[in-house]
Design a protein around this motif. Structure first.
Motif, PDB file in Angstrom:
ATOM      1  N   MET A   1      20.865  56.823 110.549  1.00 20.47           N
ATOM      2  CA  MET A   1      20.659  56.075 111.631  1.00 20.47           C
ATOM      3  C   MET A   1      20.129  55.006 111.538  1.00 20.47           C
ATOM      4  SD  MET A   1      18.175  55.597 115.016  1.00 20.47           S
ATOM      5  CE  MET A   1      19.271  55.350 116.888  1.00 20.47           C
ATOM      6  N   ILE A   2      19.182  54.700 110.110  1.00 20.32           N
ATOM      7  CA  ILE A   2      19.230  53.603 109.085  1.00 20.32           C
ATOM      8  C   ILE A   2      19.983  52.583 108.483  1.00 20.32           C
ATOM      9  CG2 ILE A   2      18.157  52.469 107.388  1.00 20.32           C
ATOM     10  CD1 ILE A   2      15.807  52.940 109.206  1.00 20.32           C
ATOM     11  N   THR A   3      21.145  53.059 108.176  1.00 23.54           N
ATOM     12  CA  THR A   3      22.139  52.555 107.956  1.00 23.54           C
ATOM     13  C   THR A   3      23.409  51.969 108.494  1.00 23.54           C
ATOM     14  OG1 THR A   3      22.134  54.536 106.166  1.00 23.54           O
ATOM     15  CG2 THR A   3      24.447  54.031 105.999  1.00 23.54           C
ATOM     16  N   SER A   4      23.259  52.739 109.601  1.00 25.49           N
ATOM     17  CA  SER A   4      24.238  52.378 110.697  1.00 25.49           C
ATOM     18  C   SER A   4      23.139  50.816 111.428  1.00 25.49           C
ATOM     19  CB  SER A   4      24.547  53.305 112.441  1.00 25.49           C
ATOM     20  OG  SER A   4      25.544  54.592 111.347  1.00 25.49           O
ATOM     21  N   ILE A   5      22.353  50.881 111.580  1.00 25.73           N
ATOM     22  CA  ILE A   5      21.394  49.760 112.055  1.00 25.73           C
ATOM     23  C   ILE A   5      22.032  48.792 111.282  1.00 25.73           C
ATOM     24  CG2 ILE A   5      19.170  48.901 112.515  1.00 25.73           C
ATOM     25  CD1 ILE A   5      18.628  52.150 113.797  1.00 25.73           C
ATOM     26  N   THR A   6      21.255  49.242 110.062  1.00 25.67           N
ATOM     27  CA  THR A   6      21.434  47.919 109.052  1.00 25.67           C
ATOM     28  C   THR A   6      22.988  47.440 108.734  1.00 25.67           C
ATOM     29  OG1 THR A   6      19.971  48.905 107.393  1.00 25.67           O
ATOM     30  CG2 THR A   6      21.596  47.500 106.555  1.00 25.67           C
ATOM     31  N   ASP A   7      24.187  48.162 108.987  1.00 23.55           N
ATOM     32  CA  ASP A   7      25.539  47.381 109.207  1.00 23.55           C
ATOM     33  C   ASP A   7      25.489  46.678 110.296  1.00 23.55           C
ATOM     34  OD1 ASP A   7      26.195  49.033 106.507  1.00 23.55           O
ATOM     35  OD2 ASP A   7      27.084  50.970 108.133  1.00 23.55           O
ATOM     36  N   VAL A   8      25.619  47.097 111.541  1.00 18.70           N
ATOM     37  CA  VAL A   8      25.243  45.844 112.026  1.00 18.70           C
ATOM     38  C   VAL A   8      24.554  44.563 112.078  1.00 18.70           C
ATOM     39  CG1 VAL A   8      24.395  45.868 114.432  1.00 18.70           C
ATOM     40  CG2 VAL A   8      25.662  47.687 114.545  1.00 18.70           C
ATOM     41  N   ILE A   9      23.196  45.434 111.638  1.00 17.80           N
ATOM     42  CA  ILE A   9      22.739  43.710 110.971  1.00 17.80           C
ATOM     43  C   ILE A   9      23.463  42.788 110.273  1.00 17.80           C
ATOM     44  CG2 ILE A   9      20.719  42.942 110.117  1.00 17.80           C
ATOM     45  CD1 ILE A   9      18.908  45.053 111.275  1.00 17.80           C
ATOM     46  N   ILE A  10      23.463  43.154 109.154  1.00 18.18           N
ATOM     47  CA  ILE A  10      24.220  42.614 108.243  1.00 18.18           C
ATOM     48  C   ILE A  10      25.729  41.819 108.860  1.00 18.18           C
ATOM     49  CG2 ILE A  10      26.070  42.821 106.164  1.00 18.18           C
ATOM     50  CD1 ILE A  10      23.567  44.942 105.547  1.00 18.18           C
TER      51      ILE A  10
ATOM     52  N   PRO B   1      26.097  37.595 108.249  1.00 20.04           N
ATOM     53  CA  PRO B   1      26.350  37.395 107.451  1.00 20.04           C
ATOM     54  C   PRO B   1      26.015  36.313 106.011  1.00 20.04           C
ATOM     55  CG  PRO B   1      28.584  36.272 108.716  1.00 20.04           C
ATOM     56  CD  PRO B   1      26.916  37.406 109.613  1.00 20.04           C
ATOM     57  N   GLY B   2      26.324  36.313 105.204  1.00 18.13           N
ATOM     58  CA  GLY B   2      25.915  35.684 103.921  1.00 18.13           C
ATOM     59  C   GLY B   2      24.890  35.827 103.492  1.00 18.13           C
ATOM     60  N   LYS B   3      23.930  36.580 103.822  1.00 24.24           N
ATOM     61  CA  LYS B   3      22.666  37.875 103.295  1.00 24.24           C
ATOM     62  C   LYS B   3      22.380  39.287 103.441  1.00 24.24           C
ATOM     63  CE  LYS B   3      17.610  37.167 103.910  1.00 24.24           C
ATOM     64  NZ  LYS B   3      16.547  36.841 104.998  1.00 24.24           N
ATOM     65  N   GLU B   4      22.604  39.272 102.030  1.00 26.90           N
ATOM     66  CA  GLU B   4      22.632  40.580 102.343  1.00 26.90           C
ATOM     67  C   GLU B   4      21.400  41.434 101.856  1.00 26.90           C
ATOM     68  OE1 GLU B   4      25.891  43.112 101.527  1.00 26.90           O
ATOM     69  OE2 GLU B   4      27.196  41.927 102.217  1.00 26.90           O
ATOM     70  N   GLY B   5      19.826  40.550 102.007  1.00 26.78           N
ATOM     71  CA  GLY B   5      18.867  41.276 101.593  1.00 26.78           C
ATOM     72  C   GLY B   5      18.046  41.411 102.406  1.00 26.78           C
ATOM     73  N   TYR B   6      18.796  41.785 103.961  1.00 31.02           N
ATOM     74  CA  TYR B   6      17.688  42.524 105.580  1.00 31.02           C
ATOM     75  C   TYR B   6      16.756  44.105 104.950  1.00 31.02           C
ATOM     76  CZ  TYR B   6      20.789  39.013 107.377  1.00 31.02           C
ATOM     77  OH  TYR B   6      21.508  37.891 107.567  1.00 31.02           O
ATOM     78  N   GLU B   7      15.998  43.817 105.423  1.00 28.07           N
ATOM     79  CA  GLU B   7      15.017  45.439 105.341  1.00 28.07           C
ATOM     80  C   GLU B   7      15.057  46.058 106.618  1.00 28.07           C
ATOM     81  OE1 GLU B   7      11.876  45.152 102.116  1.00 28.07           O
ATOM     82  OE2 GLU B   7      12.576  42.972 101.616  1.00 28.07           O
ATOM     83  N   VAL B   8      15.470  47.116 106.825  1.00 25.62           N
ATOM     84  CA  VAL B   8      15.391  47.920 107.089  1.00 25.62           C
ATOM     85  C   VAL B   8      14.360  49.504 107.766  1.00 25.62           C
ATOM     86  CG1 VAL B   8      16.505  48.880 110.147  1.00 25.62           C
ATOM     87  CG2 VAL B   8      17.174  46.789 108.662  1.00 25.62           C
ATOM     88  N   PHE B   9      13.121  49.499 108.429  1.00 25.89           N
ATOM     89  CA  PHE B   9      12.823  50.785 108.290  1.00 25.89           C
ATOM     90  C   PHE B   9      12.044  51.182 109.387  1.00 25.89           C
ATOM     91  CE2 PHE B   9      11.460  47.574 105.094  1.00 25.89           C
ATOM     92  CZ  PHE B   9      11.671  48.687 104.054  1.00 25.89           C
TER      93      PHE B   9
ATOM     94  N   ILE C   1      13.432  42.561 108.624  1.00 26.89           N
ATOM     95  CA  ILE C   1      12.683  42.212 107.893  1.00 26.89           C
ATOM     96  C   ILE C   1      13.550  41.286 107.221  1.00 26.89           C
ATOM     97  CG2 ILE C   1      11.653  41.620 105.912  1.00 26.89           C
ATOM     98  CD1 ILE C   1       9.788  43.936 105.933  1.00 26.89           C
ATOM     99  N   GLY C   2      14.113  40.071 107.587  1.00 26.45           N
ATOM    100  CA  GLY C   2      14.889  38.877 107.047  1.00 26.45           C
ATOM    101  C   GLY C   2      15.593  38.206 108.114  1.00 26.45           C
ATOM    102  N   LEU C   3      15.628  38.324 108.897  1.00 25.23           N
ATOM    103  CA  LEU C   3      15.985  37.382 110.287  1.00 25.23           C
ATOM    104  C   LEU C   3      14.807  36.378 110.389  1.00 25.23           C
ATOM    105  CD1 LEU C   3      18.469  39.826 112.351  1.00 25.23           C
ATOM    106  CD2 LEU C   3      19.044  37.962 111.345  1.00 25.23           C
TER     107      LEU C   3
END
Length: 137
Positions: free
Chosen positions: A55-64, A68-76, A90-92
């Motif tokens: 689920m975290i991976t799927s959520i992170t994929d939607v955020i990225i 676009p242009g930044k890959e440094g988002y953190e999701v917990f 973290i990062g938006l």
């Protein structure tokens, strides 16, 4: 007389600036909620299971994808069960980006977010300043 004029102008300017309110953004897909001491959630020790990681991976994929242009988002996860999810992102920081991302997350049927989902957004500075918490409408 000069002192009185200076004091009067200072008091007038202080009154004027104290009356201005910070601008508020009207989020379209989530209700802004009050959170007491949101930074404490950053230290939560959620114990991830295999389905949580998917689920975290799927959520992170939607955020990225949305930002676009930044890959440094953190999701917990701060908390997760069948009816409740507290998600930390973290990062938006831009309200329009936050709104678009929240709308995409809340409306994505593949994520199967629980009924009571709250997303807390933080910036990615060393202080991890809290931006907003949005609850699914």
């Amino acid at each position: 007389m000069k002192k009185l004029l200076v004091i009067t102008s200072l008091l007038t300017s202080l009154y004027f600036f104290s009356q201005t309110k910070p601008s508020t953004f009207n989020y379209s897909c989530g209700n802004s909620v009050q959170v007491t001491q949101p930074q404490l959630l950053l230290d939560s020790k959620y114990d991830y299971e295999e389905e949580d990681l998917d689920m975290i991976t799927s959520i992170t994929d939607v955020i990225i994808k949305d930002n676009p242009g930044k890959e440094g988002y953190e999701v917990f996860f701060a908390e997760r069960n069948n009816s409740k999810l507290v998600l930390l992102v973290i990062g938006l920081t831009n309200p329009k980006q936050i709104d678009k991302t929240a709308c995409d997350l809340f409306s994505n049927p593949n994520l199967k977010l629980p009924t009571y989902t709250t997303i807390l957004f933080f910036d990615d500075t060393s202080k991890s300043n809290f931006i907003v918490a949005l609850r699914k409408k």
